[in-house]
Each structure stands twice: as C-alpha cells, then as structure tokens.
Design a protein around this motif. Sequence first.
Motif, short mmCIF file in Angstrom:
data_model
loop_
_atom_site.label_atom_id
_atom_site.label_comp_id
_atom_site.label_asym_id
_atom_site.label_seq_id
_atom_site.Cartn_x
_atom_site.Cartn_y
_atom_site.Cartn_z
N PRO A 291 50.68 41.23 39.94
CA PRO A 291 51.30 40.14 39.17
C PRO A 291 50.96 38.76 39.70
O PRO A 291 50.95 37.78 38.94
N SER A 292 50.66 38.65 40.99
CA SER A 292 50.31 37.34 41.55
C SER A 292 48.85 36.99 41.38
O SER A 292 48.39 35.93 41.84
N GLY A 293 48.07 37.87 40.73
CA GLY A 293 46.68 37.58 40.46
C GLY A 293 45.70 38.09 41.49
O GLY A 293 44.51 37.78 41.42
N ALA B 291 33.80 40.18 43.07
CA ALA B 291 32.53 39.74 42.47
C ALA B 291 32.39 40.23 41.04
O ALA B 291 32.05 39.45 40.13
N VAL B 292 32.66 41.52 40.80
CA VAL B 292 32.48 42.03 39.43
C VAL B 292 33.57 41.53 38.51
O VAL B 292 33.32 41.21 37.34
N ALA B 293 34.80 41.43 39.01
CA ALA B 293 35.89 40.95 38.15
C ALA B 293 35.64 39.52 37.70
O ALA B 293 35.91 39.16 36.54
N LEU B 294 35.12 38.69 38.60
CA LEU B 294 34.83 37.30 38.24
C LEU B 294 33.56 37.17 37.44
O LEU B 294 33.48 36.37 36.48
N MET B 295 32.53 37.92 37.77
CA MET B 295 31.27 37.83 37.04
C MET B 295 31.45 38.24 35.59
O MET B 295 30.84 37.65 34.68
N PHE B 296 32.29 39.23 35.35
CA PHE B 296 32.47 39.76 33.99
C PHE B 296 33.67 39.12 33.28
O PHE B 296 34.07 39.61 32.22
N ASP B 297 34.26 38.08 33.86
CA ASP B 297 35.37 37.36 33.23
C ASP B 297 36.53 38.30 32.87
O ASP B 297 37.08 38.24 31.76
N LEU B 298 36.93 39.13 33.82
CA LEU B 298 37.99 40.10 33.57
C LEU B 298 39.37 39.58 33.95
O LEU B 298 40.38 40.20 33.60
N GLU C 78 42.49 36.63 34.09
CA GLU C 78 43.00 35.52 33.27
C GLU C 78 42.37 34.22 33.75
O GLU C 78 42.19 33.99 34.95
N GLU C 79 42.05 33.36 32.79
CA GLU C 79 41.29 32.15 33.14
C GLU C 79 42.00 31.32 34.20
O GLU C 79 41.36 30.77 35.11
N GLY C 80 43.32 31.25 34.12
CA GLY C 80 44.05 30.43 35.06
C GLY C 80 44.08 30.97 36.48
O GLY C 80 44.46 30.25 37.42
N THR C 81 43.71 32.22 36.66
CA THR C 81 43.75 32.84 38.00
C THR C 81 42.37 32.99 38.62
O THR C 81 42.26 33.45 39.76
N ARG C 82 41.33 32.61 37.90
CA ARG C 82 39.97 32.90 38.37
C ARG C 82 39.61 32.07 39.61
O ARG C 82 39.01 32.59 40.55
N GLN C 83 39.96 30.80 39.60
CA GLN C 83 39.62 29.99 40.77
C GLN C 83 40.32 30.51 42.01
O GLN C 83 39.74 30.58 43.10
N GLN C 84 41.58 30.88 41.85
CA GLN C 84 42.32 31.43 42.97
C GLN C 84 41.66 32.71 43.48
O GLN C 84 41.55 32.92 44.69
N ALA C 85 41.20 33.54 42.56
CA ALA C 85 40.52 34.78 42.96
C ALA C 85 39.21 34.48 43.67
O ALA C 85 38.86 35.13 44.67
N ALA C 86 38.47 33.49 43.18
CA ALA C 86 37.21 33.13 43.82
C ALA C 86 37.47 32.59 45.23
O ALA C 86 36.69 32.85 46.16
N LEU D 119 27.21 38.31 43.85
CA LEU D 119 28.00 37.62 44.86
C LEU D 119 27.73 36.12 44.90
O LEU D 119 28.64 35.30 44.79
N CYS D 120 26.49 35.74 45.07
CA CYS D 120 26.16 34.31 45.17
C CYS D 120 26.38 33.59 43.84
O CYS D 120 26.74 32.40 43.83
N HIS D 121 26.16 34.27 42.73
CA HIS D 121 26.42 33.66 41.42
C HIS D 121 27.89 33.28 41.30
O HIS D 121 28.24 32.17 40.85
N VAL D 122 28.77 34.20 41.65
CA VAL D 122 30.21 33.94 41.52
C VAL D 122 30.65 32.83 42.47
O VAL D 122 31.40 31.93 42.09
N LEU D 123 30.18 32.87 43.70
CA LEU D 123 30.54 31.82 44.65
C LEU D 123 30.12 30.45 44.13
O LEU D 123 30.88 29.48 44.20
N THR D 124 28.92 30.34 43.61
CA THR D 124 28.43 29.06 43.12
C THR D 124 29.24 28.59 41.92
O THR D 124 29.62 27.41 41.82
N ARG D 125 29.49 29.49 41.02
CA ARG D 125 30.20 29.13 39.79
C ARG D 125 31.58 28.55 40.07
O ARG D 125 32.04 27.65 39.35
N PHE D 126 32.22 29.02 41.15
CA PHE D 126 33.58 28.59 41.43
C PHE D 126 33.68 27.67 42.64
O PHE D 126 34.68 27.63 43.35
N GLY D 127 32.60 26.91 42.87
CA GLY D 127 32.69 25.84 43.84
C GLY D 127 32.45 26.21 45.29
O GLY D 127 32.77 25.42 46.19
#
Length: 887
Positions: A647-649, A660-667, A669-677, A701-709
């Motif tokens: 529940p906390s994301g 990496a896969v959860a963020l790469m595939f946009d799985l 919630e949008e509001g929790t993605r930065q926190q997950a990254a 791995l590197c794609h997701v890291l770059t995408r989220f700062g």
Amino acid sequence: MAEIEVYGLSCNTRLNPVGIDDKAPRLGWKLRSERRGVVQEAYRIQVAENAAFEGGLAWDTEKLAGDRSVAVTYEGETLRSRTRYFYRVKVWANQGEESEWSPAAYFETGLLSGEEWAGADWISYALPANEEGHEPIAYLRKAFSLDRPVASARIYATALGMYRLFVNGETADDTSLNPGWTSYEKRLQYQTYDVTALLREGKNAIGFMLGNGWYRGGLGWKKTGNYGDTRAALVLLQVRYADGTESIIGSDGSWRGSDGALRWSEIYDGEYYDARLERKAWSRAEFDDSEWGNASSYSHPKSALVAQESEPVRIVNTIVPVSVWTTPSGETLLDMGQNLVGWVRFTVRAEAGTVVTVRHAEVLDKHGNFYTGNLRAAKQTIAYVCSGDGEETFEPSFTFQGFRYVKIEGIAPEQVPGRFVGCVLTSDLQAAGQFRCSDPMINKLADNIVWGQIGNFVDVPTDCPQRDERLGWTGDAQAFVRASTYNRNVQTFFAKWLRDLAADQQPDGGVPHVIPNLSIAGANSAAWGDAAAIVPWVLYERYGDERVLREQYASMKGWVEYIRAQGENEFLWDTGFHFGDWLGLDAKENSYIGATPRELIATAFYAHSTGLVAKSASVLGFADDAAKYAELRDNVASAFRAEYVTPSGRLASPTQTAYAVALMFDLLEEGTRQQAADRLAKLIEEAGNQLTTGFVGTPYLCHVLTRFGHADLAYKLLERREYPSWLYPVVKGATTIWEHWDGIKPDGSFWSDDMNSYNHYAYGAIGDWLFGIVAGIDADASEPGYKRIQIRPVPGGSLKFADATLESPYGEIRAAWHRRPDGGFDYNISVPANAAANVLLQGASKANATESQQSLDAARGISNVEETAEGLAFSVGSGKYRFTVKR
C-alpha cells in the motif's frame, strides 16, 4: 536552386537481391541534399525488365504525392518467375527541387510457384558410417552438355542437410552454411546462384557436397536426427540460350555419388579430412565417374520451400594471429587477438599421412595453458590428413568454431607462423552504427558488443557459438534486439527468425525456448516467449515497415492468449516454469535464477507483451483488438500492483530487477514511480554502487535510472571497472561479451565449466543505452523507422565526449557532444533528408544556447523551441547542426 540526389535503393532492405519469392516486394531509397529541412513531396518509381527502361514498363507510378521512401510496396504487373527487374526513382522536394533519376538497381525473382520445381527430384546417396557412427560427406555430380551459347543461367538449390555447390570445378558463390537453419518441416530455404559465367558451350558439370549440418547433425547437447535421418539434395539448373530457347537440368537418379576426402563433419565437433582420398577435379566435366554409384530418389515434399530470406552467411574478414608461442605445458598455440566465430584456413607441407590437428578455445587457464572445459561435449577440432603433395591448403565446409586460441598438433612449431589465418563467419548484414567516447575502455566495450553480435548472428541469433548448444534462445534475442539494431541492419535477419517462431509456435500459442525449436529444450517461459511480441515491435519501431507486425500479429496475439489461459486469475501469470532473472547475482548459492520472484517477472512481461499487441493492433487498424488488449494490459497492471506492490508503493520483492521491470513497463501508479526509482537507486548504492541483475533486469537498469533522474548512478555502473560490471571483463582482456559477470574471477579461476561462454551477447544490451541515452539517438514509434528521430543526449560521468552515428532507413544520423572548458557543451547533430528530429538539450535555455553562433529563433531548420524543466526542446528538419550551450 539546391540539388537533391536519390541514392541507396533497396528491395526488401537488400541491395540487388537475386532469387526472391516475394510477389509484392518493398522498395526503398534515400535522399541527399546540402539544404536543411528537405522533405520529399512526391516521387516516381519505374520498374522494367531492362536497365534502359525501354519498351513496356512493369510499373510506373507516374508522379505520386507523398513523403514515403521506406517500404513502398510494389503494385505493378504480376511479377514473373526467374526474371530480373530493374527499378529507378526520382523525387520532388518541398522547395520545388526535382532530382535526376537515380542509378538503376534491380531485384530478381526466384521460383514463384511450387510447380516450377517439377524438373528436379530429391536425391540422396547413403554411405556406410565409420565405427564412431560418422557418415562421410556425400559427393554428388552431374555431367551434361550445352550445345548453344549461354545467355544466362541460374541454379536453384537446397538440401536436407548442409551443402556446397560447384560448377565446373569452381564454387558457385562465396556463401556458406547453406541452406541455413529454419524450422525445416515447415520452412526450408533454397538459394539462387547466377552461374552464367561458370558455364560454357560444350561439356559441363555440377558438383554438390552434402553434409549433416543442422538438419541431421548433433544439436542441443549433441542429439542427432532432430529433423530427419536422411540427407538429400534438390538442384535445378535453368539455362537460357542466346537464341531465346531454354533447357532444364535437375537432380534425379542419373546423378552420380561417392564418398571423398571429407570423412565426417559436425557443427559442434568439427571435421575430419583425409587429403589422400581427394578425387581431383571431381566437380569438373572431364572427371571419370564410372566407378561412382547412382543417386537414389528420395520422397520428400517440396511444399515447404521458400527463397533465401536474409543476407547469407559469409566469411566477412580474415585475421592474422597476433602471436605464436609454446605454453607452460608445451602446447603450440596461436592467439588470434580476438574471440571470433568461423574457422581457421591453413597451408601445410608434410609427408603423406601426417595428421595436422587444429583445436579451438576461447580462453587460457590461469597458468596460461589451453582450456576447453567450457566447451562441454563440443570438440571444436579439425583433423587434416596430409596427402604429401606439396603445399596443401584447407578450411572447413560444414562446421564453425568459437575461439580466440588455436592449438596446433602434428607439425613442428617452426612450421606454424605465417601459415594459419582466422576466417570470420557471420550473416553478412549491413553495418549500421558506431559509438565512440572519451573512455577507451567503454569504446572497447562497444567493440566487444559488436563482435558478440557478429559471432552469434550466424543465420539465427544464437546464445553462444562454441559449446554444445549454439541455439536460438528467445530470451537472449529479445534482451539484445534493441541494441543489435544499432550495430547492424537486422531487419531481414530477425524477420526470418520470427517466421520460424510463428511456424514452431504451439497450437495453444505457447512459444518454445529456442527457435528453430528443438523439442528437448522446452517452452513457455516469461521473458523468453515474450520475444514473440517484443522483437516484431522493435523491428517496426526501428525500420518502419508494418509488414512485420502484420505477418507476426497472429503469433503475438497467440502468445498473450496463451498466458491469459494460465492459472486461475487471467490477469496474473503465476503458474508454470520460468527462467526468472537468469544468472542474477542475487541468486541463492548454486542457483542460476536470481532472487526476484519468477511470478512477478512473468506478470510484468505479460503486461508488457499485451501492451505491444494493443499498439500493434492500432498500427494495423484493428480497432477492436486495440481496445481489447489495452484494457487487458491495464487489468494485468492492476493485478500486478495488487499482488506485488505494498500500500505504501514499495515492491514486495526489493530487488533491482523487480524495480527495473516494474518501472520500465510502467506498471506502478504514476504518482509512486519516482519514489520507486529512488528506492532502486538506494538498493544499488547499498550494494556498493554495483548491479545484481541478470538477463531480465540488466537491459533496463540504466534506462530506468536515467529516466527518473539518476543518470549519475547509471554512469557509475557503466564506468565501474571492478566485478561486477560491464568493464570488468574488459579489464580481464575480453574481446566479446561474457555470459557471466565473473566468467573469469579476479584470481584467474573460472566461474564454472558447466555454463561459461565468453561470447554471449545478452549483457551487450547496454549498447542500447550507449547509443540511445549517452549519445541520444532513438526512434519514435509514432513515426517509425527514424522518420521522426528522438535526439536526447544525456552527458554524464567522467566522459568528455560521446559521438554516435547510425545508418537509418533514411540515411545517416549523427549525435555527438563535447564538454566545453566553461562547463557547457558543444553538440553536433545530423538528420538525413526526408526525416526530422525532436531534440532535447539538457540544461539549455534560449539564453545560453546558439546554433552556428545564431540564436535558435534565427537559425534555419529549427522550430517549436520550448524551455522545459529538463532543458531546451525543439524540432529540426534534415541537415547538419552545431549547437553550443554555454554555462
């Protein structure tokens, strides 16, 4: 008025292909102009049966409005078999320029109907096996006479097995390993040979060597007879005379057969050649074959025959050994200086009966001795028995090896230097891109990725080229396909392989682990079977030809529906066997499978493939399917969150690969993605700024890291020299990509003998990040094939510059950056004619950015300039641009 030039004509992305069976081939061309912002507004194509385009035309589009110059489908008269068609193009551009006609290119049709094979029969020639069960290679020949001058001649040939074709003592062409490897029961390629120059009026002969190859030889841990137990040949020669008449000579029972010097050949084990048994001039007309036997007719259908689909396998380079030396154990070794795939060509002089043995290995042990433990049961050995007839030169015919080091036995060490050369064998694909930067180690990594691709793209995308495997593993292919497009034009290569995937797909939609399928390998693992959806989409995105989606759409849907039918919850995939995060470093001891739950990975890829099917349906105009699979994808993503996200994301499995896969595939919630990254970044930092991912997580791995700062952390991973890292093998002297991060440990010992390839391209997926993020060249699926280019370089790490070029379907793209002394950057960007680019320069603004010393608002070819939170975004038309961003 500026000139515009049409160049680079292609048919089905190939240059002047001979022997195609596509009745509606796709034509393409490129444009060249010094002017910026060039867009094609109209074009005209002419197709004719003569290079002068005289007489009736097979197709004349007249002047057609439109900017399409990639994958334009032929819509002219019905193509005739065995006919060469010439085509040319002219275009009109957006400032009124009209080009000259392009130089003519051509394509030639093969046999467009099965009835045309009626003049040839399948033939076989059985030979007794030796005590080890090896049957000699069959030598087949046919002598014949031609009583008139020859205008043109073609041979159409294939085999159940592997073959080499000769005409009047000469090889028919420079290709190897024909007819290639396909799902033979459903798809068997034939090759077309232009043999006009090899024939003469009077007596002639065809020669045909027939070996086991992939069809009958040992495959998949050396299991034999995967496709059949009988080798057979099918050959059709069609001659057109100067007087306009024709004749046909086909394989039949009149052909003669015998054994010869090549006593046996196996892909994994090598060859045994006894030159004392050579039948000199056996493929020439004057050879006396009275002691040979007659070939036997063999009953086998011709319905599976298809023309050669991709570029053939060839020797594309030769390498001279960098050293010859004696090891501590007294072995005479060659060091090729490069881990390569192919074989060794050598010239020796020795007494009759002398056996020269050539053994192949990838690495030396920590004592500097020859090491073959990682080959498992593969022998990779060539044995040549000398005839004693002066200097003798030999190279293999029906096998290939993966090696850097070569052990020579049977001749004195002083006879070795200067007599051995390495022949590099690969599918002869067009070179595409090059990446260079200020770090020589990263440049070496980029080169190693290319060498790994060359060595494993031998008609099918294999996992490794040396041990007793060499199979078309689907997981490796989908992990690497994006990176592969930057190195070579892989469109036809993967299109061929995908047709075999569809042919071998199970009735319920399941996908075998390896393609072409071997039943012993199994089927239906997440991230492996997903190649059915991922690879077609990447080809569409990178090459802009929707035909691959149309051809593969049923296969893509079938795979998703297979997953949907598994288990009790149609939105989760939590049943069956999965490879998981293969070779992940967080695996339990003595396990190959990383710590990320396999069901999490399976459901993530279920969502990803479903989303790709929805996108493909939209491209193809299948609106109902597009809506259906978009909804299914959303339901799977919701089920993923319910099952694997707290529940906390937070992900229930705190692994690098899970995030990496959860963020790469946009799985998420949008509001929790930065926190997950941010959590992913923390996991990496807590691990000592090192990765723990395997085959599944590493490509993203590197794609997701770059995408989220977190580009700084991605660069730390890239630049890391210590184990585990991409550069650790480079430090250890690697010239290709390793299967294991620690294939050679810091103390010189090996990870294991069991599964330790030193030429295994999966981790070379980082090449996608080097080109697409560091340099910044990427495709845009909304205008695929680099019609609309994304150029978003992300400078970072200790790099002082990065420079990449890519030969796209529209021409060469370049993106380069260089650090300035003031902390800013200089950028060089090139966009080919008839294409455009969306550019983002990080940290730039209208105030500190110029193009060729002008403001962006004043510069030609630039539009839609916008300051964003990331930097300066704008669009550019074709042309060359030089941007300066000062600090």
